[in-house]
Design a protein around this motif. Structure first.
Motif, PDB file in Angstrom:
ATOM      1  N   CYS A 138       0.830  -1.208   0.000  1.00 45.49           N
ATOM      2  CA  CYS A 138       0.000   0.000   0.000  1.00 45.49           C
ATOM      3  C   CYS A 138       0.870   1.267   0.000  1.00 45.49           C
ATOM      4  CB  CYS A 138      -0.915   0.010   1.233  1.00 45.49           C
ATOM      5  SG  CYS A 138      -0.009   0.306   2.769  1.00 45.49           S
ATOM      6  N   ILE A 141       2.983   1.983   3.276  1.00 43.67           N
ATOM      7  CA  ILE A 141       4.173   1.146   3.449  1.00 43.67           C
ATOM      8  C   ILE A 141       5.270   1.574   2.471  1.00 43.67           C
ATOM      9  CG2 ILE A 141       5.044  -1.207   3.054  1.00 43.67           C
ATOM     10  CD1 ILE A 141       2.606  -2.279   4.474  1.00 43.67           C
ATOM     11  N   CYS A 165      -2.089  -6.496  10.286  1.00 45.73           N
ATOM     12  CA  CYS A 165      -1.857  -6.539   8.851  1.00 45.73           C
ATOM     13  C   CYS A 165      -0.567  -7.306   8.534  1.00 45.73           C
ATOM     14  CB  CYS A 165      -1.776  -5.094   8.354  1.00 45.73           C
ATOM     15  SG  CYS A 165      -1.130  -4.950   6.710  1.00 45.73           S
ATOM     16  N   ALA A 167       0.951  -7.574   5.713  1.00 43.76           N
ATOM     17  CA  ALA A 167       1.846  -6.782   4.850  1.00 43.76           C
ATOM     18  C   ALA A 167       2.712  -5.860   5.715  1.00 43.76           C
ATOM     19  CB  ALA A 167       1.024  -5.958   3.858  1.00 43.76           C
ATOM     20  N   TRP A 168       2.097  -5.284   6.724  1.00 39.43           N
ATOM     21  CA  TRP A 168       2.831  -4.399   7.633  1.00 39.43           C
ATOM     22  C   TRP A 168       3.971  -5.167   8.313  1.00 39.43           C
ATOM     23  CZ3 TRP A 168       3.317   0.576   9.078  1.00 39.43           C
ATOM     24  CH2 TRP A 168       3.879   0.859  10.329  1.00 39.43           C
ATOM     25  N   PHE A 315      -4.736   7.122   7.535  1.00 35.92           N
ATOM     26  CA  PHE A 315      -3.347   7.018   8.013  1.00 35.92           C
ATOM     27  C   PHE A 315      -2.435   6.244   7.054  1.00 35.92           C
ATOM     28  CE2 PHE A 315      -3.115   2.626   9.457  1.00 35.92           C
ATOM     29  CZ  PHE A 315      -4.449   2.293   9.660  1.00 35.92           C
ATOM     30  N   GLY A 316      -2.993   5.397   6.201  1.00 35.09           N
ATOM     31  CA  GLY A 316      -2.154   4.635   5.249  1.00 35.09           C
ATOM     32  C   GLY A 316      -2.027   5.358   3.908  1.00 35.09           C
ATOM     33  N   LEU A 399      -7.334   1.291  -0.259  1.00 32.20           N
ATOM     34  CA  LEU A 399      -5.989   1.484  -0.792  1.00 32.20           C
ATOM     35  C   LEU A 399      -5.577   0.333  -1.692  1.00 32.20           C
ATOM     36  CD1 LEU A 399      -5.960   3.614   1.450  1.00 32.20           C
ATOM     37  CD2 LEU A 399      -3.599   2.968   1.916  1.00 32.20           C
ATOM     38  N   GLY A 401      -3.411  -2.405  -2.853  1.00 32.13           N
ATOM     39  CA  GLY A 401      -2.421  -3.207  -2.121  1.00 32.13           C
ATOM     40  C   GLY A 401      -2.823  -3.529  -0.697  1.00 32.13           C
ATOM     41  N   CYS A 402      -3.943  -2.973  -0.215  1.00 29.71           N
ATOM     42  CA  CYS A 402      -4.339  -3.262   1.174  1.00 29.71           C
ATOM     43  C   CYS A 402      -5.351  -4.404   1.193  1.00 29.71           C
ATOM     44  CB  CYS A 402      -4.940  -2.028   1.839  1.00 29.71           C
ATOM     45  SG  CYS A 402      -5.572  -2.384   3.496  1.00 29.71           S
ATOM     46  N   SER A 404      -6.043  -5.887   4.162  1.00 29.03           N
ATOM     47  CA  SER A 404      -6.406  -6.072   5.561  1.00 29.03           C
ATOM     48  C   SER A 404      -7.582  -5.173   5.952  1.00 29.03           C
ATOM     49  CB  SER A 404      -5.186  -5.746   6.424  1.00 29.03           C
ATOM     50  OG  SER A 404      -5.503  -5.874   7.771  1.00 29.03           O
ATOM     51  N   ILE A 405      -7.435  -3.863   5.728  1.00 28.89           N
ATOM     52  CA  ILE A 405      -8.497  -2.942   6.152  1.00 28.89           C
ATOM     53  C   ILE A 405      -9.469  -2.677   4.994  1.00 28.89           C
ATOM     54  CG2 ILE A 405      -8.922  -0.537   6.828  1.00 28.89           C
ATOM     55  CD1 ILE A 405      -6.630  -0.708   8.744  1.00 28.89           C
TER      56      ILE A 405
HETATM   57  S1  SF4 Z   1      -3.746  -2.338   6.866  1.00 30.94           S
HETATM   58 FE1  SF4 Z   1      -3.735  -1.817   4.697  1.00 30.94          FE
HETATM   59  S2  SF4 Z   1      -3.245   0.378   4.682  1.00 30.94           S
HETATM   60 FE2  SF4 Z   1      -2.651  -0.390   6.711  1.00 30.94          FE
HETATM   61  S3  SF4 Z   1      -0.501  -0.987   6.502  1.00 30.94           S
HETATM   62 FE3  SF4 Z   1      -1.711  -2.830   6.076  1.00 30.94          FE
HETATM   63  S4  SF4 Z   1      -1.902  -2.836   3.856  1.00 30.94           S
HETATM   64 FE4  SF4 Z   1      -1.311  -0.754   4.428  1.00 30.94          FE
END
Ligand code: SF4
Length: 450
Positions: A138, A141, A165, A167-168, A315-316, A399, A401-402, A404-405
């Motif tokens: 996202c 990141i 998340c 990815a985080w 915030f992302g 977003l 690439g996101c 998760s949210i």
């Molecule tokens: S939850 Fe989504 S916007 Fe937040 S860091 Fe993970 S991928 Fe990025």
């Protein structure tokens, strides 16, 4: 005093907050080289342990050099001479210099600052991509990765909190592949508050505190923790007043687009309290007083007829033109991500409590009751805030690439529908990339309120 001067004098605290944000580079250099303080990189509002251990937390973008508009740099020079409390003398000082941009209003200045910060975020995003961060991450990141590539070597350590998340968490792992990586301090946050989760998290915090103590050479006593938590509780109290009291009123202390920009600036600066928690508390306290005073004096805008729109998550990454577009379409926007995710809750600081365990309790609440591991909990957080703020509509940023949210929107939309709160989702990849499309979508959405 002219209307302009009154406008500036009654909003000094906001200028201080933006000035402190933008001049982070020189402030942090002074702390690091002259005062031998240790810098600790943080992302998301997880700076509290670093403060309590005597380090200087920093969201890495603040180590960048920002273009500072002429007005703010003149303000900086003048305050070195007069101090921030003598703002009237400072205006006289600028006048004597026949400084042209004296005619700028607070609204212009804040608008320019937002643009400067967004431009820097995009530069960091580009640097992140050039430096090899996979393109399917996202915006947040990618730009954070760019920040670490650019300035990560200046910090002693990265304070890494794992969250829901994946990815985080993968991105945090990837920080060690950057050239000259700083030490990583890991804090695994159990996703659910079951069994002995609280005990595990308390132990994880104790270990992280030991590592931070080794870096700073300062012992983090219970009293130090309580003192810091007391300050951050005060910040959160002021922040809540701005969101719930001033944001809910029908007369805003500025035009609603500027009010939204202030909320956006608070979202960014809240990550590390501009690296100085005491200064941030004072500024937040003055900000609340100044906002109330402006409202009392009738400086600002009547907005009872303007539908109230919650824009989230931001915030992302999000398109920051949104609040301006909504304003032009007759609405007012609110940003309140940290409130929604539980970061503004109080931490218990009573003398008979264990402060590390209380901090663990606070983070567990965010992890399991606000962000939640499941979309049902997360969507309840959005819904609850929308109801509490009594908003007329909600705009949700999905977003690229996101996974998760962003993928909770469908469930959220159904819940909002049941409460008769209209919503729409906007896709987002990079700031400024899709403004026309955002305009069209928001135009159609705002028609509903006519
Ligand atoms: S939850 Fe989504 S916007 Fe937040 S860091 Fe993970 S991928 Fe990025």
């Amino acid at each position: 005093m002219s209307v302009f001067a009154d406008d500036v004098v009654t909003f000094t605290s906001m200028l201080k907050i933006v000035y402190n944000f933008l001049t982070g580079n020189s402030y942090l250099k002074r702390k690091k080289f002259r005062e031998k303080k240790k810098l600790i990189a943080v992302a998301l509002p997880f700076s509290d342990l670093a403060f309590a251990c005597g380090a200087i937390p920093v969201l890495p973008i603040r180590m960048e050099i920002f273009e500072i508009n002429k007005y703010l740099s003149a303000l900086g020079s003048a305050t070195n001479i007069f101090g921030w409390n003598n703002i009237t003398k400072f205006l006289g000082f600028l006048k004597n210099l026949e400084f042209q941009s004296i005619n700028k209003t607070v609204e212009n200045i804040i608008g320019e600052v937002i643009e400067t910060i967004n431009k820097k975020h995009n530069q960091m995003y580009d640097l992140g991509v050039e430096s090899g961060i996979p393109t399917d991450f996202c915006y947040g990141i990618k730009s954070l990765y760019g920040m670490y590539v650019a300035k990560g070597k200046n910090v002693e350590a990265n304070l890494n909190f794992t969250i829901r998340c994946s990815a985080w968490n993968k991105y945090l792992e990837s920080l060690k592949t950057i050239k000259n990586p700083a030490k990583d301090i890991w804090i695994d946050v159990p996703p659910r508050n079951i069994g002995n989760s609280l005990e595990i998290l308390t132990n994880n915090f104790s270990k992280a505190i030991n590592e931070l103590e080794n870096i700073t050479g300062i012992t983090c006593t219970d009293n130090r923790l309580r003192e810091h938590f007391t300050l951050r509780n005060q910040i959160c109290q002021h922040y809540k007043t701005i969101i719930h009291e001033i944001g809910a009123s029908d007369f805003f202390p500025s035009n609603p687009a500027t009010f939204a920009e202030i909320l956006a600036l608070l979202t960014i600066s809240f990550h590390d309290y501009n690296s100085n928690v005491k200064r941030y508390v004072e500024n937040m306290s003055s900000l609340v007083n100044e906002m109330k005073e402006r409202i009392r004096k009738g400086i600002g805008m009547e907005c009872s007829k303007m539908p109230r729109i919650l824009i989230t998550p931001i915030f992302g990454g999000w398109e920051p033109k949104s609040h301006e577009i909504i304003y032009e379409l007759g609405g007012r926007s609110l940003y309140a991500d940290w409130e929604l995710l539980g970061f503004l809750e109080n931490i218990n600081v009573s003398n008979n409590s264990n402060p590390i365990e209380e901090y663990a309790r606070f983070i567990m609440n965010i992890s399991s009751n606000k962000m939640g591991c499941d979309n049902d909990t997360l969507t309840d957080s959005y819904l609850n805030l929308a109801k509490k703020l009594n908003v007329d509509g909600l705009i949700f940023f999905q977003l690229f690439g996101c996974h998760s949210i962003s993928n909770c929107y469908k469930l959220l939309r159904d819940k909002l529908r049941r409460e008769e709160i209209p919503s729409t989702a906007l896709t987002f990849n990079k700031i400024g990339e899709n403004v026309e499309q955002v305009k069209t979508r928001l135009g159609a959405f705002m028609e509903m309120f006519k």
